[in-house]
Design a protein around this motif. Structure first.
Motif, PDB file in Angstrom:
ATOM      1  N   MET A 172       9.972 -45.853  -5.121  1.00 20.89           N
ATOM      2  CA  MET A 172       8.871 -44.882  -4.980  1.00 20.89           C
ATOM      3  C   MET A 172       7.679 -45.340  -5.834  1.00 20.89           C
ATOM      4  O   MET A 172       6.534 -45.334  -5.385  1.00 20.89           O
ATOM      5  CB  MET A 172       9.389 -43.507  -5.440  1.00 20.89           C
ATOM      6  CG  MET A 172       8.409 -42.383  -5.287  1.00 20.89           C
ATOM      7  SD  MET A 172       8.281 -41.887  -3.555  1.00 20.89           S
ATOM      8  CE  MET A 172       7.120 -40.539  -3.713  1.00 20.89           C
ATOM      9  N   ALA A 192       1.082 -39.150  -4.161  1.00 26.50           N
ATOM     10  CA  ALA A 192       2.529 -39.061  -4.425  1.00 26.50           C
ATOM     11  C   ALA A 192       3.109 -37.845  -3.714  1.00 26.50           C
ATOM     12  O   ALA A 192       4.178 -37.926  -3.095  1.00 26.50           O
ATOM     13  CB  ALA A 192       2.787 -38.975  -5.932  1.00 26.50           C
ATOM     14  N   ARG A 193       2.399 -36.739  -3.763  1.00 31.75           N
ATOM     15  CA  ARG A 193       2.921 -35.529  -3.102  1.00 31.75           C
ATOM     16  C   ARG A 193       2.998 -35.731  -1.582  1.00 31.75           C
ATOM     17  O   ARG A 193       3.952 -35.306  -0.935  1.00 31.75           O
ATOM     18  CB  ARG A 193       2.044 -34.321  -3.441  1.00 31.75           C
ATOM     19  CG  ARG A 193       2.115 -33.918  -4.902  1.00 31.75           C
ATOM     20  CD  ARG A 193       1.649 -32.465  -5.113  1.00 31.75           C
ATOM     21  NE  ARG A 193       1.324 -32.215  -6.508  1.00 31.75           N
ATOM     22  CZ  ARG A 193       2.210 -32.086  -7.492  1.00 31.75           C
ATOM     23  NH1 ARG A 193       3.492 -32.164  -7.229  1.00 31.75           N
ATOM     24  NH2 ARG A 193       1.815 -31.871  -8.744  1.00 31.75           N
ATOM     25  N   MET A 196       5.927 -37.977  -0.827  1.00 34.61           N
ATOM     26  CA  MET A 196       7.181 -37.215  -0.998  1.00 34.61           C
ATOM     27  C   MET A 196       7.504 -36.422   0.268  1.00 34.61           C
ATOM     28  O   MET A 196       8.643 -36.372   0.720  1.00 34.61           O
ATOM     29  CB  MET A 196       7.041 -36.192  -2.139  1.00 34.61           C
ATOM     30  CG  MET A 196       7.087 -36.734  -3.528  1.00 34.61           C
ATOM     31  SD  MET A 196       8.729 -37.245  -3.977  1.00 34.61           S
ATOM     32  CE  MET A 196       9.606 -35.715  -3.835  1.00 34.61           C
ATOM     33  N   LEU A 199       8.796 -38.698   3.297  1.00 35.57           N
ATOM     34  CA  LEU A 199       9.903 -39.652   3.162  1.00 35.57           C
ATOM     35  C   LEU A 199      10.938 -39.462   4.272  1.00 35.57           C
ATOM     36  O   LEU A 199      11.320 -38.324   4.563  1.00 35.57           O
ATOM     37  CB  LEU A 199      10.599 -39.466   1.803  1.00 35.57           C
ATOM     38  CG  LEU A 199       9.796 -39.867   0.563  1.00 35.57           C
ATOM     39  CD1 LEU A 199      10.573 -39.492  -0.710  1.00 35.57           C
ATOM     40  CD2 LEU A 199       9.470 -41.356   0.555  1.00 35.57           C
ATOM     41  N   ASN A 203      15.620 -42.412   2.847  1.00 33.77           N
ATOM     42  CA  ASN A 203      15.042 -42.863   1.581  1.00 33.77           C
ATOM     43  C   ASN A 203      15.930 -42.430   0.411  1.00 33.77           C
ATOM     44  O   ASN A 203      16.402 -41.300   0.363  1.00 33.77           O
ATOM     45  CB  ASN A 203      13.635 -42.273   1.432  1.00 33.77           C
ATOM     46  CG  ASN A 203      13.011 -42.674   0.114  1.00 33.77           C
ATOM     47  OD1 ASN A 203      13.224 -42.017  -0.886  1.00 33.77           O
ATOM     48  ND2 ASN A 203      12.280 -43.768   0.118  1.00 33.77           N
ATOM     49  N   LEU A 205      15.295 -41.683  -2.614  1.00 34.19           N
ATOM     50  CA  LEU A 205      14.838 -40.540  -3.410  1.00 34.19           C
ATOM     51  C   LEU A 205      15.247 -39.226  -2.737  1.00 34.19           C
ATOM     52  O   LEU A 205      15.696 -38.286  -3.384  1.00 34.19           O
ATOM     53  CB  LEU A 205      13.321 -40.594  -3.579  1.00 34.19           C
ATOM     54  CG  LEU A 205      12.760 -39.654  -4.633  1.00 34.19           C
ATOM     55  CD1 LEU A 205      13.236 -40.034  -6.028  1.00 34.19           C
ATOM     56  CD2 LEU A 205      11.255 -39.667  -4.587  1.00 34.19           C
ATOM     57  N   ARG A 206      15.094 -39.187  -1.415  1.00 37.32           N
ATOM     58  CA  ARG A 206      15.536 -37.985  -0.683  1.00 37.32           C
ATOM     59  C   ARG A 206      17.037 -37.796  -0.782  1.00 37.32           C
ATOM     60  O   ARG A 206      17.543 -36.688  -0.721  1.00 37.32           O
ATOM     61  CB  ARG A 206      15.147 -38.087   0.788  1.00 37.32           C
ATOM     62  CG  ARG A 206      13.825 -37.428   1.055  1.00 37.32           C
ATOM     63  CD  ARG A 206      13.573 -37.239   2.514  1.00 37.32           C
ATOM     64  NE  ARG A 206      14.314 -36.130   3.105  1.00 37.32           N
ATOM     65  CZ  ARG A 206      14.110 -35.678   4.333  1.00 37.32           C
ATOM     66  NH1 ARG A 206      13.173 -36.250   5.078  1.00 37.32           N
ATOM     67  NH2 ARG A 206      14.804 -34.694   4.814  1.00 37.32           N
ATOM     68  N   HIS A 214       9.713 -33.817 -11.153  1.00 40.44           N
ATOM     69  CA  HIS A 214       8.350 -33.945 -10.643  1.00 40.44           C
ATOM     70  C   HIS A 214       7.840 -32.640 -10.047  1.00 40.44           C
ATOM     71  O   HIS A 214       6.644 -32.473  -9.847  1.00 40.44           O
ATOM     72  CB  HIS A 214       8.292 -35.044  -9.586  1.00 40.44           C
ATOM     73  CG  HIS A 214       9.303 -34.852  -8.496  1.00 40.44           C
ATOM     74  ND1 HIS A 214      10.643 -35.129  -8.691  1.00 40.44           N
ATOM     75  CD2 HIS A 214       9.190 -34.403  -7.241  1.00 40.44           C
ATOM     76  CE1 HIS A 214      11.309 -34.852  -7.569  1.00 40.44           C
ATOM     77  NE2 HIS A 214      10.450 -34.410  -6.680  1.00 40.44           N
ATOM     78  N   GLU A 215       8.775 -31.705  -9.762  1.00 43.00           N
ATOM     79  CA  GLU A 215       8.318 -30.449  -9.173  1.00 43.00           C
ATOM     80  C   GLU A 215       7.763 -29.493 -10.225  1.00 43.00           C
ATOM     81  O   GLU A 215       7.120 -28.500  -9.897  1.00 43.00           O
ATOM     82  CB  GLU A 215       9.478 -29.783  -8.406  1.00 43.00           C
ATOM     83  CG  GLU A 215       9.738 -30.481  -7.070  1.00 43.00           C
ATOM     84  CD  GLU A 215      11.179 -30.395  -6.622  1.00 43.00           C
ATOM     85  OE1 GLU A 215      11.929 -29.571  -7.168  1.00 43.00           O
ATOM     86  OE2 GLU A 215      11.548 -31.180  -5.729  1.00 43.00           O
ATOM     87  N   LEU A 221       5.324 -35.207 -12.803  1.00 39.24           N
ATOM     88  CA  LEU A 221       5.227 -36.083 -11.631  1.00 39.24           C
ATOM     89  C   LEU A 221       4.690 -37.463 -12.031  1.00 39.24           C
ATOM     90  O   LEU A 221       5.220 -38.500 -11.614  1.00 39.24           O
ATOM     91  CB  LEU A 221       4.327 -35.435 -10.570  1.00 39.24           C
ATOM     92  CG  LEU A 221       4.177 -36.225  -9.273  1.00 39.24           C
ATOM     93  CD1 LEU A 221       4.150 -35.293  -8.070  1.00 39.24           C
ATOM     94  CD2 LEU A 221       2.937 -37.094  -9.263  1.00 39.24           C
ATOM     95  N   PHE A 225       6.815 -40.847 -11.317  1.00 39.65           N
ATOM     96  CA  PHE A 225       6.454 -41.733 -10.193  1.00 39.65           C
ATOM     97  C   PHE A 225       5.265 -42.651 -10.446  1.00 39.65           C
ATOM     98  O   PHE A 225       5.076 -43.629  -9.742  1.00 39.65           O
ATOM     99  CB  PHE A 225       6.131 -40.894  -8.949  1.00 39.65           C
ATOM    100  CG  PHE A 225       7.281 -40.092  -8.437  1.00 39.65           C
ATOM    101  CD1 PHE A 225       8.563 -40.621  -8.434  1.00 39.65           C
ATOM    102  CD2 PHE A 225       7.091 -38.809  -7.953  1.00 39.65           C
ATOM    103  CE1 PHE A 225       9.645 -39.887  -7.969  1.00 39.65           C
ATOM    104  CE2 PHE A 225       8.162 -38.074  -7.476  1.00 39.65           C
ATOM    105  CZ  PHE A 225       9.434 -38.612  -7.487  1.00 39.65           C
TER     106      PHE A 225
END
Ligand SMILES: C[S@@+](CC[C@H](N)C(=O)[O-])C[C@H]1O[C@@H](n2cnc3c(N)ncnc32)[C@H](O)[C@@H]1O
Length: 413
Positions: A172, A192-193, A196, A199, A203, A205-206, A214-215, A221, A225
């Motif tokens: 990422m 980045a958002r 995200m 994705l 992926n 990260l998912r 990051h949330e 975040l 990232f």
């Protein structure tokens, strides 16, 4: 400002904190809570009413500094905390938090931890360095600079990123470098958002549900990232890093996460691991679990005999229930004598003895094991010390393994 790491933490002090929140809560956590430090580094025998100097290296917006400053102040005021960070913006938040609490035992310093040996700040009984070494150009040089100002006896609490648990983050970061070329940091946050949200299901990260920081805020975040310099460590790499500064890892937190038997039930496989030393077992457990995203370790100077962990060996030992409320835990164990825990997706069920609820209900950070035994004997006259101790040891193994139960032999923090 040439250093991109310094520039990032000036723009996005980490973690995001509002000094007004000090009025309603104290942020606590591992490492560095005084009772935890005493348990893992001082065999439970450090008297914090004697002078105690702590350094928080890369103190950020002040979590560990404020926790240590407050806990030392609560114990009579002879302890002192030195906060050191490159970022003046982070320092401003940390100072405002100290002011909101009326803490006067903290010295704030702006500077690089690599310069510690020449900063003239003196030496320290304890050093906290969390989320910093993995951002340095040369983590080993940074750790050596910390070791140079560590007292004997003394020790450090470190947090460094774990490689396997961060699966998905580095691809990422690489994609965001491609997408964000030439853009300012604040513009890359939006990118980045968007990425995200786009994705594909495959992926990594998912597919890694245990990364949610990051949330929380832009600062989180950016840290996850958009960091300009960040690397992760496996347990063997961490042990090598510690060794390069002549330090030993004396404890992994939570200990159970670093024990293969936490995840493996097969006795034949476990028997094959019997020849491994503690760090090798920890490395095996890390590879097996695959979900450790941060390593919290306590380290002490190699060969000094420092950094001994407290053990509940004697009736004078005082158990302390870290951050768990005794009454609620005792109530749950009364309904069913099983400790149920989720370690980032690993569901554990730890059966406890029938006495567990009554033992836990009596743990108040003041009563010793001998006193707890005596109060139990009032309505169980046949409960001898050995039977009580066998039950306590099972409670200790389960709760201590999860870093919920510490031991202290002096006036407890
Ligand atoms: C991720 S934050 C962690 C903050 C804090 N330790 C915590 O755990 O909440 C990293 C901090 O380290 C600081 N830092 C980075 N490199 C540093 C260095 N070489 N010397 C001193 N501080 C540094 C940054 O400015 C930032 O505030």
């Amino acid at each position: 400002m040439d250093d991109p790491v310094q520039a990032q933490y000036e723009a996005y002090p980490y973690p995001a904190r509002d000094p007004r929140d000090e009025a309603r809560r104290l942020v606590t956590g591992s490492p560095s809570e005084l009772a935890e430090v005493n348990n893992y580094l001082f065999a439970g025998r450090r008297d914090f009413s004697r002078p105690f100097r702590a350094l928080v290296a890369g103190g950020g917006t002040g979590d560990a500094t404020i926790m240590l400053g407050q806990q030392l102040a609560d114990r009579g005021g002879v302890g002192e905390v030195v906060y050191l960070d490159l970022s003046t913006a982070a320092r401003a938040t940390a100072e405002a938090r100290a002011e909101a609490r009326g803490l006067t035992n903290i010295t704030f310093v702006t500077g690089a931890l690599e310069d510690l040996p020449s900063l003239g700040l003196g030496t320290f009984d304890y050093i906290d360095c969390c989320g910093v070494l993995h951002h340095l150009e040369d983590p080993a040089a940074g750790l050596r600079a910390l070791a140079a100002v560590l007292n004997d006896p003394g020790g450090m609490g470190l947090m460094l990123y774990g490689e396997y648990g961060r699966t998905g983050i580095y691809p990422m970061q690489a994609m965001l470098r491609d997408l964000g070329r030439g853009l300012k940091l604040e513009d890359r946050i939006g990118l980045a958002r968007r990425l995200m949200a786009a994705l594909p299901e495959t992926n990594w990260l998912r597919r890694n549900p245990y990364l949610g920081d990051h949330e929380k805020s832009d600062a989180e975040l950016v840290d996850l990232f958009l960091h300009s310099r960040d690397r992760a460590f496996t347990v063997p790499q961490l042990a090598e890093l510690a060794g390069s500064a002549e330090l030993d890892i004396v404890a992994f937190v939570e200990p159970a996460r670093y024990e293969p038997a936490t995840y493996l039930g097969d006795p034949n496989l476990l028997a094959c691991l019997e020849g491994l030393n503690r760090v090798e077992r920890a490395g095996f457990a890390e590879a097996l679990a695959g979900n450790i995203k941060k390593h919290v370790v306590y380290v002490a100077k190699t060969g000094t005999g420092n950094g001994r962990m407290a053990r509940p060996e004697r009736p004078e030992a005082v158990p302390i229930l870290g951050r768990l409320p005794a009454a609620a835990l005792a109530g749950a164990l009364k309904r069913e004598a099983v400790l149920k825990v989720d370690l980032d997706g690993v569901a554990l069920r730890l059966p406890l003895p029938g006495l567990a609820s009554e033992i836990v209900a009596r743990i108040d950070g003041e009563k010793s094991l001998g006193e707890i035994h005596a109060t139990l004997q009032e309505h169980r006259p046949t409960l001898d010390w050995l039977a009580f101790k066998a039950a306590f040891d099972r409670v200790y193994e389960a709760l201590g393994g999860l870093n919920h139960l510490w031991i202290c032999y002096t006036k407890c923090p």
